[in-house]
Design a protein around this motif. Structure first.
Motif, PDB file in Angstrom:
ATOM      1  N   PRO A  60      57.210  32.557  31.428  1.00  0.00           N
ATOM      2  CA  PRO A  60      58.223  33.473  31.958  1.00  0.00           C
ATOM      3  C   PRO A  60      58.101  34.874  31.339  1.00  0.00           C
ATOM      4  O   PRO A  60      58.157  35.024  30.126  1.00  0.00           O
ATOM      5  CB  PRO A  60      59.544  32.795  31.562  1.00  0.00           C
ATOM      6  N   GLY A  61      57.867  35.862  32.213  1.00  0.00           N
ATOM      7  CA  GLY A  61      57.795  37.241  31.761  1.00  0.00           C
ATOM      8  C   GLY A  61      56.451  37.693  31.226  1.00  0.00           C
ATOM      9  O   GLY A  61      56.315  38.835  30.800  1.00  0.00           O
ATOM     10  N   LEU A  62      55.421  36.817  31.245  1.00  0.00           N
ATOM     11  CA  LEU A  62      54.137  37.134  30.598  1.00  0.00           C
ATOM     12  C   LEU A  62      52.958  36.879  31.533  1.00  0.00           C
ATOM     13  O   LEU A  62      52.828  35.787  32.097  1.00  0.00           O
ATOM     14  CB  LEU A  62      53.965  36.258  29.353  1.00  0.00           C
ATOM     15  N   VAL A  63      52.096  37.884  31.658  1.00  0.00           N
ATOM     16  CA  VAL A  63      50.850  37.703  32.407  1.00  0.00           C
ATOM     17  C   VAL A  63      49.674  37.946  31.464  1.00  0.00           C
ATOM     18  O   VAL A  63      49.706  38.857  30.637  1.00  0.00           O
ATOM     19  CB  VAL A  63      50.765  38.629  33.647  1.00  0.00           C
ATOM     20  N   LEU A  64      48.669  37.100  31.577  1.00  0.00           N
ATOM     21  CA  LEU A  64      47.423  37.253  30.828  1.00  0.00           C
ATOM     22  C   LEU A  64      46.346  37.667  31.824  1.00  0.00           C
ATOM     23  O   LEU A  64      45.714  36.835  32.467  1.00  0.00           O
ATOM     24  CB  LEU A  64      47.042  35.952  30.118  1.00  0.00           C
ATOM     25  N   ALA A  65      46.195  38.979  31.985  1.00  0.00           N
ATOM     26  CA  ALA A  65      45.228  39.520  32.932  1.00  0.00           C
ATOM     27  C   ALA A  65      43.845  39.537  32.285  1.00  0.00           C
ATOM     28  O   ALA A  65      43.705  39.915  31.120  1.00  0.00           O
ATOM     29  CB  ALA A  65      45.636  40.933  33.355  1.00  0.00           C
ATOM     30  N   HIS A  66      42.846  39.110  33.035  1.00  0.00           N
ATOM     31  CA  HIS A  66      41.480  39.078  32.522  1.00  0.00           C
ATOM     32  C   HIS A  66      40.520  39.008  33.696  1.00  0.00           C
ATOM     33  O   HIS A  66      40.935  38.776  34.826  1.00  0.00           O
ATOM     34  CB  HIS A  66      41.284  37.873  31.589  1.00  0.00           C
ATOM     35  N   ALA A  67      39.265  39.226  33.404  1.00  0.00           N
ATOM     36  CA  ALA A  67      38.215  39.076  34.404  1.00  0.00           C
ATOM     37  C   ALA A  67      37.047  38.382  33.719  1.00  0.00           C
ATOM     38  O   ALA A  67      37.041  38.199  32.503  1.00  0.00           O
ATOM     39  CB  ALA A  67      37.798  40.441  34.959  1.00  0.00           C
ATOM     40  N   ARG A  68      36.074  38.009  34.508  1.00  0.00           N
ATOM     41  CA  ARG A  68      34.911  37.327  33.940  1.00  0.00           C
ATOM     42  C   ARG A  68      34.121  38.274  33.040  1.00  0.00           C
ATOM     43  O   ARG A  68      34.062  39.481  33.291  1.00  0.00           O
ATOM     44  CB  ARG A  68      34.009  36.830  35.057  1.00  0.00           C
ATOM     45  N   PRO A  69      33.500  37.728  31.995  1.00  0.00           N
ATOM     46  CA  PRO A  69      32.621  38.572  31.167  1.00  0.00           C
ATOM     47  C   PRO A  69      31.507  39.165  32.036  1.00  0.00           C
ATOM     48  O   PRO A  69      30.883  38.447  32.811  1.00  0.00           O
ATOM     49  CB  PRO A  69      32.063  37.593  30.134  1.00  0.00           C
ATOM     50  N   ASP A  70      31.301  40.459  31.926  1.00  0.00           N
ATOM     51  CA  ASP A  70      30.201  41.119  32.639  1.00  0.00           C
ATOM     52  C   ASP A  70      29.824  42.401  31.900  1.00  0.00           C
ATOM     53  O   ASP A  70      30.300  42.645  30.793  1.00  0.00           O
ATOM     54  CB  ASP A  70      30.558  41.370  34.112  1.00  0.00           C
ATOM     55  N   GLU A  71      29.022  43.229  32.529  1.00  0.00           N
ATOM     56  CA  GLU A  71      28.515  44.427  31.851  1.00  0.00           C
ATOM     57  C   GLU A  71      29.595  45.460  31.564  1.00  0.00           C
ATOM     58  O   GLU A  71      29.379  46.376  30.777  1.00  0.00           O
ATOM     59  CB  GLU A  71      27.382  45.069  32.665  1.00  0.00           C
TER      60      GLU A  71
END
Length: 148
Positions: A60-71
Motif C-alpha cells: 500500500p502506497g509503494l511502487v518499486l519501479a525497475h526495468a531489465r538490466p541493459d546498457e
C-alpha cells in the motif's frame, strides 16, 4: 549484495507528479542524476508497467519501479521519490502510491537480490508512511537503514 547507496541526488522529496508515468519518470531522473543510469532508463521503467500492469505496486502506497538490466544501467542504483500528492497506478489494493522507489541493477542476479533486500526494509509497515512524510534525504536514508 547489499542495497546500493542513496546519495542526495537520488532522493526527491514531495515531488509533483500529475500521474503515475510522471512519478516513475521522476525516479528515472533521480537515478540518472545519481550516475546510476543513462537518460532514458525512466522510459524503460514506464514501459515495463505499461506492458505488465501495476505489478510493481508492491505494498500500500509503494511502487518499486525497475526495468531489465541493459546498457542504460551504468551501476547498481536506487532512487526514492516521495510525492506531494499520491497517484493511482491502477492496482486494486495498493493504490494510491505516495512513495516511488526506482531500482537499477547491472545483472539479473543482482536484480533479484536487491528486490529481496528492499522487501526486508518494508517488512515494517510503518516505513512507507514515514517515508512519505520524510522531509530530507538524511531522514529517508535513516528510515531505510542506508548511508549516503
Amino acid at each position: 549484495m547489499a542495497l546500493p547507496s542513496l546519495p542526495d541526488s537520488a532522493v526527491v522529496i514531495a515531488a509533483d507528479a500529475p500521474d503515475w508515468r510522471a512519478a516513475v519518470l521522476r525516479a528515472g531522473d533521480a537515478l540518472s542524476a545519481s550516475g546510476s543510469t543513462r537518460d532514458g532508463y525512466g522510459d524503460e521503467m514506464v514501459r515495463m508497467i505499461e506492458e505488465h500492469g501495476p505489478y510493481a505496486v508492491i505494498a500500500p502506497g509503494l511502487v518499486l519501479a525497475h526495468a531489465r538490466p541493459d546498457e542504460s544501467v551504468l551501476q547498481d542504483g536506487l532512487a526514492v521519490v516521495t510525492l506531494a500528492e499520491p497517484v493511482p497506478f491502477g492496482h486494486p489494493h495498493n493504490d494510491p502510491v505516495s512513495v516511488v522507489l526506482g531500482l537499477a541493477v547491472e545483472s539479473v542476479g543482482g536484480h533479484l537480490e536487491s528486490i529481496a533486500d528492499l522487501a526486508n526494509v518494508f517488512n515494517d509497515s510503518t516505513v512507507i508512511p514515514a517515508l512519505a512524510a520524510a522531509t530530507s534525504a538524511d531522514e529517508v536514508r535513516r528510515l531505510m537503514g542506508m548511508t549516503a
